[in-house]
Scaffold this motif. Structure first.
Motif, PDB file in Angstrom:
ATOM      1  N   TRP A   1       0.845  -1.189   0.000  1.00 23.75           N
ATOM      2  CA  TRP A   1       0.000   0.000   0.000  1.00 23.75           C
ATOM      3  C   TRP A   1       0.884   1.244   0.000  1.00 23.75           C
ATOM      4  N   PHE A   2       0.778   2.054  -1.048  1.00 22.40           N
ATOM      5  CA  PHE A   2       1.523   3.303  -1.149  1.00 22.40           C
ATOM      6  C   PHE A   2       0.586   4.473  -0.874  1.00 22.40           C
ATOM      7  N   HIS A   3       1.113   5.483  -0.182  1.00 20.41           N
ATOM      8  CA  HIS A   3       0.329   6.704   0.026  1.00 20.41           C
ATOM      9  C   HIS A   3       1.280   7.887   0.083  1.00 20.41           C
ATOM     10  N   GLY A   4       0.915   8.951  -0.599  1.00 18.71           N
ATOM     11  CA  GLY A   4       1.765  10.134  -0.670  1.00 18.71           C
ATOM     12  C   GLY A   4       1.516  11.122   0.455  1.00 18.71           C
ATOM     13  N   MET A   5       2.583  11.758   0.886  1.00 19.87           N
ATOM     14  CA  MET A   5       2.488  12.783   1.930  1.00 19.87           C
ATOM     15  C   MET A   5       1.816  14.055   1.398  1.00 19.87           C
ATOM     16  N   ALA A   6       1.844  14.261   0.088  1.00 22.14           N
ATOM     17  CA  ALA A   6       1.288  15.485  -0.502  1.00 22.14           C
ATOM     18  C   ALA A   6      -0.107  15.267  -1.084  1.00 22.14           C
ATOM     19  N   ASP A   7      -0.769  14.177  -0.723  1.00 19.83           N
ATOM     20  CA  ASP A   7      -2.109  13.888  -1.234  1.00 19.83           C
ATOM     21  C   ASP A   7      -3.087  14.920  -0.689  1.00 19.83           C
ATOM     22  N   GLY A   8      -3.709  15.676  -1.572  1.00 16.28           N
ATOM     23  CA  GLY A   8      -4.650  16.708  -1.167  1.00 16.28           C
ATOM     24  C   GLY A   8      -6.075  16.216  -1.038  1.00 16.28           C
ATOM     25  N   VAL A   9      -6.313  14.959  -1.323  1.00 16.11           N
ATOM     26  CA  VAL A   9      -7.670  14.415  -1.287  1.00 16.11           C
ATOM     27  C   VAL A   9      -7.851  13.467  -0.107  1.00 16.11           C
ATOM     28  N   VAL A  10      -6.962  12.497   0.018  1.00 15.96           N
ATOM     29  CA  VAL A  10      -7.057  11.492   1.085  1.00 15.96           C
ATOM     30  C   VAL A  10      -6.014  11.818   2.145  1.00 15.96           C
ATOM     31  N   LEU A  11      -6.458  12.024   3.380  1.00 13.75           N
ATOM     32  CA  LEU A  11      -5.527  12.298   4.468  1.00 13.75           C
ATOM     33  C   LEU A  11      -4.536  11.154   4.636  1.00 13.75           C
ATOM     34  N   PHE A  12      -3.296  11.505   4.963  1.00 11.13           N
ATOM     35  CA  PHE A  12      -2.265  10.492   5.178  1.00 11.13           C
ATOM     36  C   PHE A  12      -2.712   9.483   6.231  1.00 11.13           C
TER      37      PHE A  12
ATOM     38  N   CYS B   1      -4.402   0.348   5.638  1.00 11.80           N
ATOM     39  CA  CYS B   1      -3.459  -0.761   5.745  1.00 11.80           C
ATOM     40  C   CYS B   1      -3.584  -1.429   7.116  1.00 11.80           C
ATOM     41  N   ALA B   2      -3.715  -0.627   8.157  1.00 15.30           N
ATOM     42  CA  ALA B   2      -3.873  -1.177   9.510  1.00 15.30           C
ATOM     43  C   ALA B   2      -5.132  -2.038   9.612  1.00 15.30           C
ATOM     44  N   PHE B   3      -6.205  -1.616   8.944  1.00 22.47           N
ATOM     45  CA  PHE B   3      -7.441  -2.403   8.940  1.00 22.47           C
ATOM     46  C   PHE B   3      -7.213  -3.776   8.317  1.00 22.47           C
ATOM     47  N   LEU B   4      -6.527  -3.806   7.179  1.00 19.42           N
ATOM     48  CA  LEU B   4      -6.260  -5.094   6.531  1.00 19.42           C
ATOM     49  C   LEU B   4      -5.417  -5.992   7.433  1.00 19.42           C
ATOM     50  N   GLN B   5      -4.485  -5.414   8.155  1.00 19.08           N
ATOM     51  CA  GLN B   5      -3.673  -6.201   9.089  1.00 19.08           C
ATOM     52  C   GLN B   5      -4.523  -6.750  10.223  1.00 19.08           C
TER      53      GLN B   5
ATOM     54  N   GLY C   1      -6.249  -9.888   9.430  1.00 14.41           N
ATOM     55  CA  GLY C   1      -5.392 -11.040   9.161  1.00 14.41           C
ATOM     56  C   GLY C   1      -4.622 -11.015   7.859  1.00 14.41           C
ATOM     57  N   MET C   2      -4.716  -9.932   7.105  1.00 10.82           N
ATOM     58  CA  MET C   2      -3.977  -9.854   5.845  1.00 10.82           C
ATOM     59  C   MET C   2      -2.587  -9.289   6.093  1.00 10.82           C
ATOM     60  N   HIS C   3      -1.654  -9.625   5.193  1.00 14.31           N
ATOM     61  CA  HIS C   3      -0.327  -9.024   5.248  1.00 14.31           C
ATOM     62  C   HIS C   3      -0.368  -7.767   4.396  1.00 14.31           C
ATOM     63  N   CYS C   4      -0.145  -6.613   5.038  1.00 15.31           N
ATOM     64  CA  CYS C   4      -0.156  -5.336   4.322  1.00 15.31           C
ATOM     65  C   CYS C   4       1.083  -4.552   4.728  1.00 15.31           C
ATOM     66  N   GLU C   5       1.854  -4.147   3.725  1.00 21.23           N
ATOM     67  CA  GLU C   5       3.035  -3.326   3.963  1.00 21.23           C
ATOM     68  C   GLU C   5       2.742  -1.919   3.471  1.00 21.23           C
ATOM     69  N   PHE C   6       2.953  -0.932   4.329  1.00 20.16           N
ATOM     70  CA  PHE C   6       2.647   0.467   4.027  1.00 20.16           C
ATOM     71  C   PHE C   6       3.924   1.197   3.655  1.00 20.16           C
ATOM     72  N   LYS C   7       3.901   1.877   2.520  1.00 17.94           N
ATOM     73  CA  LYS C   7       5.054   2.655   2.053  1.00 17.94           C
ATOM     74  C   LYS C   7       4.627   4.108   1.852  1.00 17.94           C
ATOM     75  N   VAL C   8       5.502   5.013   2.251  1.00 21.33           N
ATOM     76  CA  VAL C   8       5.232   6.442   2.136  1.00 21.33           C
ATOM     77  C   VAL C   8       5.955   6.992   0.906  1.00 21.33           C
TER      78      VAL C   8
END
Length: 64
Positions: free
Chosen positions: A27-38, A45-49, A52-59
């Motif tokens: 799961w990638f998410h940008g720090m400069a996203d003006g629509v979806v809060l970081f 990603c935390a919800f998927l974890q 029981g899912m394996h989710c890796e979050f990248k900034v």
């Protein structure tokens, strides 16, 4: 924290089959996203974890 007592969470997990639950997510998410809060991106990603899912979050720090 999301608990399994939430009916929509139970429904979401029920809809996913075992194979989908075992599929890793990157799961990638940008720090400069003006629509979806970081924080909202990170919470997804935390919800998927939590279910029981394996989710890796990248900034992503800059716009490409």
């Amino acid at each position: 924290m999301i608990t399994s007592s939430c009916k929509w969470v139970d429904l979401f997990v029920f809809i996913l089959n075992l194979q989908n639950l075992q599929t890793p997510v990157l799961w990638f998410h940008g720090m400069a996203d003006g629509v979806v809060l970081f924080e909202a991106g990170h919470a997804g990603c935390a919800f998927l974890q939590e279910i029981g899912m394996h989710c890796e979050f990248k900034v992503v720090m800059k716009h490409i």
